[in-house]
Design a protein around this motif. Structure first.
Motif, PDB file in Angstrom:
ATOM      1  N   CYS A 176      -6.832   4.244  -7.056  1.00  0.00           N
ATOM      2  CA  CYS A 176      -5.853   5.177  -7.629  1.00  0.00           C
ATOM      3  C   CYS A 176      -4.457   4.933  -7.083  1.00  0.00           C
ATOM      4  CB  CYS A 176      -6.278   6.625  -7.386  1.00  0.00           C
ATOM      5  SG  CYS A 176      -6.101   7.210  -5.681  1.00  0.00           S
ATOM      6  N   GLN A 177      -4.337   4.134  -6.033  1.00  0.00           N
ATOM      7  CA  GLN A 177      -3.048   3.912  -5.387  1.00  0.00           C
ATOM      8  C   GLN A 177      -2.506   2.499  -5.630  1.00  0.00           C
ATOM      9  OE1 GLN A 177      -1.348   6.525  -3.463  1.00  0.00           O
ATOM     10  NE2 GLN A 177      -2.795   7.465  -4.884  1.00  0.00           N
ATOM     11  N   ILE A 178      -3.124   1.773  -6.560  1.00  0.00           N
ATOM     12  CA  ILE A 178      -2.773   0.370  -6.804  1.00  0.00           C
ATOM     13  C   ILE A 178      -2.443   0.170  -8.270  1.00  0.00           C
ATOM     14  CG2 ILE A 178      -3.687  -1.995  -6.770  1.00  0.00           C
ATOM     15  CD1 ILE A 178      -5.551  -1.029  -4.476  1.00  0.00           C
ATOM     16  N   ARG A 179      -1.410  -0.626  -8.534  1.00  0.00           N
ATOM     17  CA  ARG A 179      -1.087  -1.052  -9.898  1.00  0.00           C
ATOM     18  C   ARG A 179      -1.534  -2.489 -10.077  1.00  0.00           C
ATOM     19  NH1 ARG A 179       1.369   2.314 -12.934  1.00  0.00           N
ATOM     20  NH2 ARG A 179       2.574   4.016 -12.060  1.00  0.00           N
ATOM     21  N   VAL A 180      -2.043  -2.802 -11.243  1.00  0.00           N
ATOM     22  CA  VAL A 180      -2.420  -4.180 -11.566  1.00  0.00           C
ATOM     23  C   VAL A 180      -1.127  -4.942 -11.826  1.00  0.00           C
ATOM     24  CG1 VAL A 180      -3.705  -5.689 -13.111  1.00  0.00           C
ATOM     25  CG2 VAL A 180      -4.622  -3.423 -12.554  1.00  0.00           C
ATOM     26  N   ASP A 181      -0.813  -5.880 -10.932  1.00  0.00           N
ATOM     27  CA  ASP A 181       0.428  -6.639 -11.086  1.00  0.00           C
ATOM     28  C   ASP A 181       0.171  -8.135 -11.189  1.00  0.00           C
ATOM     29  OD1 ASP A 181      -0.360  -7.129  -8.506  1.00  0.00           O
ATOM     30  OD2 ASP A 181       1.528  -6.533  -7.585  1.00  0.00           O
ATOM     31  N   GLY A 182      -1.082  -8.529 -11.135  1.00  0.00           N
ATOM     32  CA  GLY A 182      -1.484  -9.928 -11.240  1.00  0.00           C
ATOM     33  C   GLY A 182      -2.990  -9.984 -11.369  1.00  0.00           C
ATOM     34  N   PRO A 183      -3.564 -11.185 -11.418  1.00  0.00           N
ATOM     35  CA  PRO A 183      -5.014 -11.290 -11.525  1.00  0.00           C
ATOM     36  C   PRO A 183      -5.699 -10.633 -10.318  1.00  0.00           C
ATOM     37  CG  PRO A 183      -3.965 -13.460 -11.666  1.00  0.00           C
ATOM     38  CD  PRO A 183      -2.904 -12.479 -11.334  1.00  0.00           C
ATOM     39  N   MET A 184      -6.755  -9.902 -10.598  1.00  0.00           N
ATOM     40  CA  MET A 184      -7.511  -9.218  -9.545  1.00  0.00           C
ATOM     41  C   MET A 184      -8.991  -9.350  -9.822  1.00  0.00           C
ATOM     42  SD  MET A 184      -5.437  -5.640  -9.088  1.00  0.00           S
ATOM     43  CE  MET A 184      -3.824  -5.604  -8.320  1.00  0.00           C
ATOM     44  N   HIS A 185      -9.787  -9.436  -8.754  1.00  0.00           N
ATOM     45  CA  HIS A 185     -11.244  -9.434  -8.840  1.00  0.00           C
ATOM     46  C   HIS A 185     -11.721  -8.339  -7.893  1.00  0.00           C
ATOM     47  CE1 HIS A 185     -15.130 -11.916  -9.265  1.00  0.00           C
ATOM     48  NE2 HIS A 185     -15.428 -10.687  -8.896  1.00  0.00           N
ATOM     49  N   VAL A 186     -12.310  -7.279  -8.456  1.00  0.00           N
ATOM     50  CA  VAL A 186     -12.688  -6.108  -7.666  1.00  0.00           C
ATOM     51  C   VAL A 186     -14.153  -5.745  -7.856  1.00  0.00           C
ATOM     52  CG1 VAL A 186     -10.350  -5.136  -7.757  1.00  0.00           C
ATOM     53  CG2 VAL A 186     -12.045  -4.408  -9.435  1.00  0.00           C
ATOM     54  N   GLU A 190       2.891   9.843  -4.478  1.00  0.00           N
ATOM     55  CA  GLU A 190       4.166   9.149  -4.650  1.00  0.00           C
ATOM     56  C   GLU A 190       3.910   7.686  -4.946  1.00  0.00           C
ATOM     57  OE1 GLU A 190       7.401   9.933  -1.840  1.00  0.00           O
ATOM     58  OE2 GLU A 190       6.056  11.395  -0.918  1.00  0.00           O
ATOM     59  N   ASP A 191       4.605   7.161  -5.937  1.00  0.00           N
ATOM     60  CA  ASP A 191       4.463   5.756  -6.338  1.00  0.00           C
ATOM     61  C   ASP A 191       5.452   4.917  -5.537  1.00  0.00           C
ATOM     62  OD1 ASP A 191       3.881   3.405  -7.602  1.00  0.00           O
ATOM     63  OD2 ASP A 191       4.377   4.098  -9.619  1.00  0.00           O
ATOM     64  N   ASN A 192       5.135   4.713  -4.242  1.00  0.00           N
ATOM     65  CA  ASN A 192       6.067   4.042  -3.353  1.00  0.00           C
ATOM     66  C   ASN A 192       5.362   3.033  -2.439  1.00  0.00           C
ATOM     67  OD1 ASN A 192       4.687   5.968  -1.913  1.00  0.00           O
ATOM     68  ND2 ASN A 192       6.431   6.646  -0.734  1.00  0.00           N
ATOM     69  N   PRO A 193       4.696   2.028  -3.009  1.00  0.00           N
ATOM     70  CA  PRO A 193       4.019   1.059  -2.146  1.00  0.00           C
ATOM     71  C   PRO A 193       5.019   0.246  -1.321  1.00  0.00           C
ATOM     72  CG  PRO A 193       3.953   0.320  -4.426  1.00  0.00           C
ATOM     73  CD  PRO A 193       4.561   1.701  -4.424  1.00  0.00           C
ATOM     74  N   VAL A 194       4.628  -0.008  -0.080  1.00  0.00           N
ATOM     75  CA  VAL A 194       5.426  -0.836   0.821  1.00  0.00           C
ATOM     76  C   VAL A 194       4.497  -1.836   1.487  1.00  0.00           C
ATOM     77  CG1 VAL A 194       7.191   0.929   1.209  1.00  0.00           C
ATOM     78  CG2 VAL A 194       5.219   0.846   2.695  1.00  0.00           C
ATOM     79  N   SER A 195       5.049  -2.790   2.186  1.00  0.00           N
ATOM     80  CA  SER A 195       4.208  -3.811   2.798  1.00  0.00           C
ATOM     81  C   SER A 195       3.260  -3.169   3.816  1.00  0.00           C
ATOM     82  CB  SER A 195       5.046  -4.903   3.464  1.00  0.00           C
ATOM     83  OG  SER A 195       5.478  -4.498   4.731  1.00  0.00           O
ATOM     84  N   ILE A 196       2.032  -3.648   3.815  1.00  0.00           N
ATOM     85  CA  ILE A 196       1.033  -3.129   4.745  1.00  0.00           C
ATOM     86  C   ILE A 196       1.477  -3.387   6.177  1.00  0.00           C
ATOM     87  CG2 ILE A 196      -1.361  -3.374   5.550  1.00  0.00           C
ATOM     88  CD1 ILE A 196      -2.089  -3.987   2.578  1.00  0.00           C
ATOM     89  N   ASP A 197       2.082  -4.542   6.411  1.00  0.00           N
ATOM     90  CA  ASP A 197       2.571  -4.862   7.759  1.00  0.00           C
ATOM     91  C   ASP A 197       3.549  -3.806   8.259  1.00  0.00           C
ATOM     92  OD1 ASP A 197       0.998  -7.128   7.853  1.00  0.00           O
ATOM     93  OD2 ASP A 197       2.637  -8.474   7.258  1.00  0.00           O
ATOM     94  N   SER A 198       4.459  -3.365   7.399  1.00  0.00           N
ATOM     95  CA  SER A 198       5.435  -2.375   7.838  1.00  0.00           C
ATOM     96  C   SER A 198       4.772  -1.015   8.099  1.00  0.00           C
ATOM     97  CB  SER A 198       6.575  -2.222   6.838  1.00  0.00           C
ATOM     98  OG  SER A 198       6.150  -1.616   5.642  1.00  0.00           O
ATOM     99  N   MET A 233       0.864  -1.172   0.000  1.00  0.00           N
ATOM    100  CA  MET A 233       0.000   0.000   0.000  1.00  0.00           C
ATOM    101  C   MET A 233       0.907   1.230   0.000  1.00  0.00           C
ATOM    102  SD  MET A 233      -2.867   0.809   2.958  1.00  0.00           S
ATOM    103  CE  MET A 233      -4.043  -0.430   2.412  1.00  0.00           C
ATOM    104  N   THR A 234       0.469   2.296  -0.641  1.00  0.00           N
ATOM    105  CA  THR A 234       1.235   3.534  -0.541  1.00  0.00           C
ATOM    106  C   THR A 234       0.971   4.164   0.822  1.00  0.00           C
ATOM    107  OG1 THR A 234      -0.508   4.947  -1.460  1.00  0.00           O
ATOM    108  CG2 THR A 234       1.060   3.986  -3.048  1.00  0.00           C
ATOM    109  N   PRO A 235       1.939   4.901   1.350  1.00  0.00           N
ATOM    110  CA  PRO A 235       1.687   5.615   2.601  1.00  0.00           C
ATOM    111  C   PRO A 235       0.482   6.560   2.503  1.00  0.00           C
ATOM    112  CG  PRO A 235       4.040   5.514   2.202  1.00  0.00           C
ATOM    113  CD  PRO A 235       3.355   4.985   0.956  1.00  0.00           C
ATOM    114  N   ALA A 236       0.262   7.159   1.336  1.00  0.00           N
ATOM    115  CA  ALA A 236      -0.881   8.065   1.161  1.00  0.00           C
ATOM    116  C   ALA A 236      -2.201   7.313   1.323  1.00  0.00           C
ATOM    117  CB  ALA A 236      -0.812   8.742  -0.207  1.00  0.00           C
ATOM    118  N   GLU A 237      -2.302   6.111   0.735  1.00  0.00           N
ATOM    119  CA  GLU A 237      -3.522   5.322   0.880  1.00  0.00           C
ATOM    120  C   GLU A 237      -3.702   4.897   2.341  1.00  0.00           C
ATOM    121  OE1 GLU A 237      -5.762   1.358  -0.893  1.00  0.00           O
ATOM    122  OE2 GLU A 237      -3.591   1.501  -1.123  1.00  0.00           O
ATOM    123  N   HIS A 238      -2.638   4.441   2.959  1.00  0.00           N
ATOM    124  CA  HIS A 238      -2.681   4.009   4.354  1.00  0.00           C
ATOM    125  C   HIS A 238      -3.186   5.148   5.248  1.00  0.00           C
ATOM    126  CE1 HIS A 238      -0.849   2.972   8.306  1.00  0.00           C
ATOM    127  NE2 HIS A 238      -1.300   1.764   7.969  1.00  0.00           N
TER     128      HIS A 238
END
Length: 125
Positions: free
Chosen positions: A77-87, A112-120, A56-61
């Motif tokens: 708006c904060q996610i890139r399609v990087d694999g199969p998705m169902h939304v 900013e296009d800087n997604p990091v792990s949600i856990d972090s 997740m991007t820090p902005a979305e979080h």
């Protein structure tokens, strides 16, 4: 190319790396993006049945915590399609009293296009 399945609309091949809000729009769904894709208005909200990113991007979080919706939805708006998705898009033009869906989002994730792990992100909160 990953497959994007949009609830009630069907499945579509999407170029890997496409911003999810733009992929949904390109599939002919009038999803909201009233702020132009800057993680401010939250009208591009979606839920995932499958393929939700664990980043997740820090902005979305920050925005999802601010509106007390963290864990309930995501901002396309904060996610890139990087694999199969169902939304499921949650705010469409036909369900709102808008004249249009909003300014066209850029190809790049903003602010900013800087997604990091949600856990972090959660451990830093």
């Amino acid at each position: 190319m990953p497959t994007l399945t949009i609830e009630g609309e069907g499945s579509f091949e999407v170029e890997k790396g496409t911003r999810l809000v733009n992929a949904i729009r390109e599939a002919g769904v009038d999803i909201g993006h009233r702020c132009g894709g800057h993680a401010q208005c939250t009208t591009c909200r979606v839920t995932f049945s499958a393929g939700e990113p664990d980043t997740m991007t820090p902005a979305e979080h920050e925005k999802l915590h601010q509106i007390k919706q963290f864990g309930e939805m995501r901002l396309s708006c904060q996610i890139r399609v990087d694999g199969p998705m169902h939304v499921t898009p949650l705010m469409r033009l036909e369900d709102q009293s808008w004249d249009d869906t909003g300014p066209e989002p850029a190809d790049a994730i903003e602010p900013e296009d800087n997604p990091v792990s949600i856990d972090s992100l959660e451990s830093d909160a």
